[in-house]
Scaffold this motif. Structure first.
Motif, PDB file in Angstrom:
ATOM      1  N   ARG A  89       0.846  -1.200   0.000  1.00 27.49           N
ATOM      2  CA  ARG A  89       0.000   0.000   0.000  1.00 27.49           C
ATOM      3  C   ARG A  89       0.875   1.241   0.000  1.00 27.49           C
ATOM      4  O   ARG A  89       0.562   2.249  -0.625  1.00 27.49           O
ATOM      5  N   ARG A  90       1.936   1.168   0.797  1.00 27.62           N
ATOM      6  CA  ARG A  90       2.975   2.193   0.820  1.00 27.62           C
ATOM      7  C   ARG A  90       4.305   1.452   0.839  1.00 27.62           C
ATOM      8  O   ARG A  90       4.463   0.485   1.588  1.00 27.62           O
ATOM      9  N   THR A  91       5.238   1.885   0.028  1.00 29.89           N
ATOM     10  CA  THR A  91       6.535   1.214   0.001  1.00 29.89           C
ATOM     11  C   THR A  91       7.255   1.460   1.329  1.00 29.89           C
ATOM     12  O   THR A  91       7.384   2.612   1.752  1.00 29.89           O
ATOM     13  N   PRO A  92       7.701   0.403   2.000  1.00 34.78           N
ATOM     14  CA  PRO A  92       8.386   0.587   3.285  1.00 34.78           C
ATOM     15  C   PRO A  92       9.631   1.459   3.126  1.00 34.78           C
ATOM     16  O   PRO A  92      10.305   1.421   2.084  1.00 34.78           O
ATOM     17  N   PRO A  93       9.961   2.223   4.150  1.00 31.04           N
ATOM     18  CA  PRO A  93      11.110   3.119   4.044  1.00 31.04           C
ATOM     19  C   PRO A  93      12.454   2.404   4.102  1.00 31.04           C
ATOM     20  O   PRO A  93      13.470   2.979   3.699  1.00 31.04           O
ATOM     21  N   ASP A  94      12.468   1.172   4.615  1.00 30.16           N
ATOM     22  CA  ASP A  94      13.721   0.436   4.737  1.00 30.16           C
ATOM     23  C   ASP A  94      13.420  -1.057   4.825  1.00 30.16           C
ATOM     24  O   ASP A  94      12.261  -1.471   4.963  1.00 30.16           O
TER      25      ASP A  94
END
Length: 248
Positions: free
Chosen positions: A144-149
């Protein structure tokens, strides 16, 4: 041949072993315009809720295959409860490589594309059971949202960010495989909660009954850490949906 016990401890009271809800499966069944008498193969069918309720509501028939003895027995009990035991059957077996004895109208794998080593292999496997012009159903995560890391990805039950794609890229994958995406029903955060949070009470009740079981330390660790991890990661970043495909 069975699922590890930890899975059935977590989901012993689940009818649906993924972040869909009964309402969302009902919406999907209506959206697909299922014809009475349609024949379905459901690989990794879990406790059989989709197949049983669609048999009741739409008059379909079919077979579910699942590796879990516990979930297969629950599926058979659910079929009896809903009065559809004459329409559906549930087989305890490995869905990997399973092909129907004759072509089906609907071939499904909802949330277990590991049986084909990923989306492409599972699509190929299901196609071997599907009649020309039939419907294929794939349940699959996406970001849904690309993880930051990478750590956030791992906390969202991926091994790496590259395990999943954003929704447009997942749809493009189906198209590149030669299929039209003709319907989809997506999980939302509320349905994720019903899937994930319901595991916590099951784990706590199991711990209260089985404090000295060899799995008790693992269950205790999960129950202690999982709610906050889920709220911070899976709930925020991981999407999930069922996609209806038709071969071009």
């Amino acid at each position: 041949m069975d699922l590890p016990r930890i899975f059935t401890i977590r989901e012993s009271h689940h009818r649906i072993h993924n972040p869909m809800t009964a309402h969302k499966f009902a919406v999907l069944g209506e959206a697909l315009r299922l014809a009475p008498g349609s024949r379905m193969l459901d690989l990794a069918s879990g406790s059989g809720e989709m197949l049983c309720t669609w048999a009741r509501d739409h008059g379909i028939t079919g077979t579910g295959v699942d590796i879990s003895t516990v979930f297969t027995e629950q599926a058979r009990a659910r079929a009896a409860e809903l009065g559809v035991s004459d329409s559906v059957e549930f087989v305890h077996g490995d869905a990997v490589g399973h092909v129907a004895d004759r072509p089906v109208d609907i071939a499904a794998c909802i949330g277990a594309t590991w049986i084909g080593n990923g989306v492409a292999g599972t699509v190929e496997l299901l196609d071997r059971s599907l009649r020309p012009g039939g419907l294929m159903l794939i349940g699959e995560p996406y970001w849904r949202r690309t993880p930051p890391d990478e750590q956030t990805a791992r906390d969202s039950h991926a091994t790496a960010i590259s395990d999943f794609a954003p929704l447009p890229e997942l749809i493009d994958t189906f198209q590149q495989l030669g299929y039209d995406v003709v319907e989809m029903v997506l999980a939302d955060q509320d349905s994720w909660d019903r899937y994930a949070a319901a595991q916590w009470l099951s784990m706590r009740r199991w711990l209260d009954r089985n404090p000295h079981d060899e799995l008790a330390p693992r269950v205790r660790e999960e129950l202690t850490t999982e709610p906050a991890r889920y709220a911070a990661s899976t709930r925020e970043y991981l999407g999930w949906g069922v996609f209806a495909l038709m071969k071009r």
